[in-house]
Design a protein around this motif. Structure first.
Motif, mmCIF file in Angstrom:
data_model
loop_
_atom_site.group_PDB
_atom_site.id
_atom_site.type_symbol
_atom_site.label_atom_id
_atom_site.label_comp_id
_atom_site.label_asym_id
_atom_site.label_seq_id
_atom_site.Cartn_x
_atom_site.Cartn_y
_atom_site.Cartn_z
ATOM 1 N N LYS A 2 0.839 -1.189 0.000
ATOM 2 C CA LYS A 2 0.000 0.000 0.000
ATOM 3 C C LYS A 2 0.878 1.243 0.000
ATOM 4 C CE LYS A 2 -3.877 -2.016 2.428
ATOM 5 N NZ LYS A 2 -4.809 -1.868 3.567
ATOM 6 N N THR A 3 0.466 2.230 -0.814
ATOM 7 C CA THR A 3 1.193 3.493 -0.857
ATOM 8 C C THR A 3 0.201 4.641 -0.777
ATOM 9 O OG1 THR A 3 1.095 3.582 -3.252
ATOM 10 C CG2 THR A 3 3.028 2.525 -2.309
ATOM 11 N N GLY A 4 0.691 5.827 -0.472
ATOM 12 C CA GLY A 4 -0.155 7.009 -0.442
ATOM 13 C C GLY A 4 -0.804 7.233 0.914
ATOM 14 N N VAL A 5 -1.181 8.473 1.141
ATOM 15 C CA VAL A 5 -1.776 8.879 2.417
ATOM 16 C C VAL A 5 -3.082 8.139 2.679
ATOM 17 C CG1 VAL A 5 -2.784 10.836 3.659
ATOM 18 C CG2 VAL A 5 -0.715 11.160 2.318
ATOM 19 N N THR A 6 -3.903 7.988 1.654
ATOM 20 C CA THR A 6 -5.223 7.391 1.889
ATOM 21 C C THR A 6 -5.141 5.922 2.271
ATOM 22 O OG1 THR A 6 -5.563 6.922 -0.470
ATOM 23 C CG2 THR A 6 -6.385 9.031 0.375
ATOM 24 N N SER A 7 -4.051 5.251 1.950
ATOM 25 C CA SER A 7 -3.934 3.839 2.327
ATOM 26 C C SER A 7 -3.826 3.674 3.836
ATOM 27 C CB SER A 7 -2.744 3.180 1.635
ATOM 28 O OG SER A 7 -1.524 3.710 2.116
ATOM 29 N N ASN A 8 -3.476 4.746 4.533
ATOM 30 C CA ASN A 8 -3.353 4.694 5.990
ATOM 31 C C ASN A 8 -4.623 5.121 6.718
ATOM 32 O OD1 ASN A 8 -0.629 3.856 5.858
ATOM 33 N ND2 ASN A 8 0.016 5.964 5.558
ATOM 34 N N LEU A 9 -5.632 5.578 5.992
ATOM 35 C CA LEU A 9 -6.879 6.001 6.624
ATOM 36 C C LEU A 9 -7.748 4.791 6.933
ATOM 37 C CD1 LEU A 9 -7.857 9.065 4.398
ATOM 38 C CD2 LEU A 9 -6.831 9.092 6.669
ATOM 39 N N PRO A 10 -8.451 4.833 8.030
ATOM 40 C CA PRO A 10 -9.365 3.729 8.340
ATOM 41 C C PRO A 10 -10.487 3.632 7.306
ATOM 42 C CG PRO A 10 -9.024 5.143 10.265
ATOM 43 C CD PRO A 10 -8.397 5.840 9.091
ATOM 44 N N VAL A 11 -10.923 2.410 7.040
ATOM 45 C CA VAL A 11 -12.049 2.196 6.140
ATOM 46 C C VAL A 11 -13.238 2.971 6.696
ATOM 47 C CG1 VAL A 11 -13.682 0.477 5.281
ATOM 48 C CG2 VAL A 11 -11.234 -0.045 5.356
ATOM 49 N N GLY A 12 -13.932 3.683 5.816
ATOM 50 C CA GLY A 12 -15.090 4.458 6.226
ATOM 51 C C GLY A 12 -14.813 5.946 6.352
ATOM 52 N N ASN A 13 -13.534 6.340 6.368
ATOM 53 C CA ASN A 13 -13.189 7.761 6.437
ATOM 54 C C ASN A 13 -13.130 8.349 5.035
ATOM 55 O OD1 ASN A 13 -12.781 7.105 9.123
ATOM 56 N ND2 ASN A 13 -10.925 8.329 9.295
ATOM 57 N N SER A 14 -13.693 9.531 4.866
ATOM 58 C CA SER A 14 -13.654 10.225 3.580
ATOM 59 C C SER A 14 -12.209 10.482 3.166
ATOM 60 C CB SER A 14 -14.416 11.544 3.682
ATOM 61 O OG SER A 14 -14.287 12.261 2.480
ATOM 62 N N ARG A 15 -11.947 10.384 1.877
ATOM 63 C CA ARG A 15 -10.603 10.597 1.348
ATOM 64 C C ARG A 15 -10.454 11.942 0.644
ATOM 65 N NH1 ARG A 15 -10.608 6.036 3.909
ATOM 66 N NH2 ARG A 15 -9.296 4.357 3.214
ATOM 67 N N ILE A 16 -11.551 12.663 0.414
ATOM 68 C CA ILE A 16 -11.536 13.837 -0.459
ATOM 69 C C ILE A 16 -10.501 14.881 -0.058
ATOM 70 C CG2 ILE A 16 -13.408 15.076 0.708
ATOM 71 C CD1 ILE A 16 -12.847 14.905 -3.087
ATOM 72 N N SER A 17 -10.311 15.154 1.212
ATOM 73 C CA SER A 17 -9.373 16.208 1.610
ATOM 74 C C SER A 17 -7.911 15.793 1.498
ATOM 75 C CB SER A 17 -9.664 16.729 3.015
ATOM 76 O OG SER A 17 -10.101 15.752 3.869
ATOM 77 N N PHE A 18 -7.652 14.542 1.172
ATOM 78 C CA PHE A 18 -6.280 14.058 1.024
ATOM 79 C C PHE A 18 -5.865 13.900 -0.440
ATOM 80 C CE2 PHE A 18 -7.797 12.606 5.116
ATOM 81 C CZ PHE A 18 -6.762 12.980 5.957
ATOM 82 N N LEU A 19 -6.813 13.999 -1.365
ATOM 83 C CA LEU A 19 -6.521 13.742 -2.773
ATOM 84 C C LEU A 19 -5.898 14.951 -3.454
ATOM 85 C CD1 LEU A 19 -9.791 11.854 -3.777
ATOM 86 C CD2 LEU A 19 -7.606 10.894 -3.010
ATOM 87 N N THR A 20 -4.987 14.683 -4.381
ATOM 88 C CA THR A 20 -4.360 15.753 -5.156
ATOM 89 C C THR A 20 -4.705 15.651 -6.636
ATOM 90 O OG1 THR A 20 -2.353 14.436 -5.416
ATOM 91 C CG2 THR A 20 -2.442 15.974 -3.552
ATOM 92 N N GLY A 21 -5.256 14.548 -7.058
ATOM 93 C CA GLY A 21 -5.623 14.349 -8.457
ATOM 94 C C GLY A 21 -6.388 13.061 -8.592
ATOM 95 N N LEU A 22 -6.710 12.721 -9.829
ATOM 96 C CA LEU A 22 -7.395 11.452 -10.085
ATOM 97 C C LEU A 22 -7.201 11.050 -11.525
ATOM 98 C CD1 LEU A 22 -10.172 12.077 -11.828
ATOM 99 C CD2 LEU A 22 -11.018 12.789 -9.632
ATOM 100 N N ASP A 23 -7.439 9.801 -11.789
ATOM 101 C CA ASP A 23 -7.499 9.310 -13.158
ATOM 102 C C ASP A 23 -8.485 8.156 -13.197
ATOM 103 O OD1 ASP A 23 -4.248 7.981 -12.630
ATOM 104 O OD2 ASP A 23 -6.085 6.871 -12.404
ATOM 105 N N TRP A 24 -8.931 7.856 -14.385
ATOM 106 C CA TRP A 24 -9.832 6.723 -14.569
ATOM 107 C C TRP A 24 -9.141 5.715 -15.466
ATOM 108 C CZ3 TRP A 24 -12.126 11.732 -14.716
ATOM 109 C CH2 TRP A 24 -13.007 11.975 -13.671
ATOM 110 N N LYS A 25 -9.615 4.508 -15.421
ATOM 111 C CA LYS A 25 -9.015 3.440 -16.205
ATOM 112 C C LYS A 25 -10.057 2.821 -17.126
ATOM 113 C CE LYS A 25 -5.585 2.384 -12.742
ATOM 114 N NZ LYS A 25 -5.820 3.176 -11.593
ATOM 115 N N GLY A 26 -9.588 2.333 -18.261
ATOM 116 C CA GLY A 26 -10.436 1.623 -19.211
ATOM 117 C C GLY A 26 -9.771 0.318 -19.591
#
Length: 112
Positions: A2-26
């Motif tokens: 696991k990498t990144g700040v959100t991987s250390n957050l407990p399940v159920g906690n919002s991640r929005i304030s920790f995100l810096t970007g996003l991408d989608w996959k196809g």
């Protein structure tokens, strides 16, 4: 691993304030219609918080397809580039009237 700040957050906690970007996959680069979903935990429950759509995508909007090392049953994917994200952001379908989400998507260039 696991990498990144959100991987250390407990399940159920919002991640929005920790995100810096996003991408989608196809599954491949030949997608011209894409409904892109963004989910987060809302009041502890996994919830689709935003949706974006584009029917103007071209193969150059995606990275090369990345096959899973060693094969296996996981589907190969390609990742959206900024050009795809911009096209999707120009056509949002669902966006909550919540300041943290509005601020995050405005930072990424949502066209409202």
């Amino acid at each position: 691993m696991k990498t990144g700040v959100t991987s250390n957050l407990p399940v159920g906690n919002s991640r929005i304030s920790f995100l810096t970007g996003l991408d989608w996959k196809g599954h491949h680069q030949y997608i011209n219609n894409l409904l892109a979903l963004f989910w987060d935990y809302f009041e502890g429950i996994p919830t689709i918080m935003s949706a974006f759509y584009s029917n103007k995508l071209v193969p150059n909007d995606f990275s090369n397809t990345i096959p899973k090392a060693g094969g296996g049953r996981t589907t190969s994917v390609c990742v959206t580039k900024k050009t795809a994200r911009d096209k999707l952001m120009n056509n949002w379908v669902l966006l909550p009237d919540l300041p943290d989400y509005i601020q995050f998507f405005k930072k990424l260039g949502i066209n409202n």
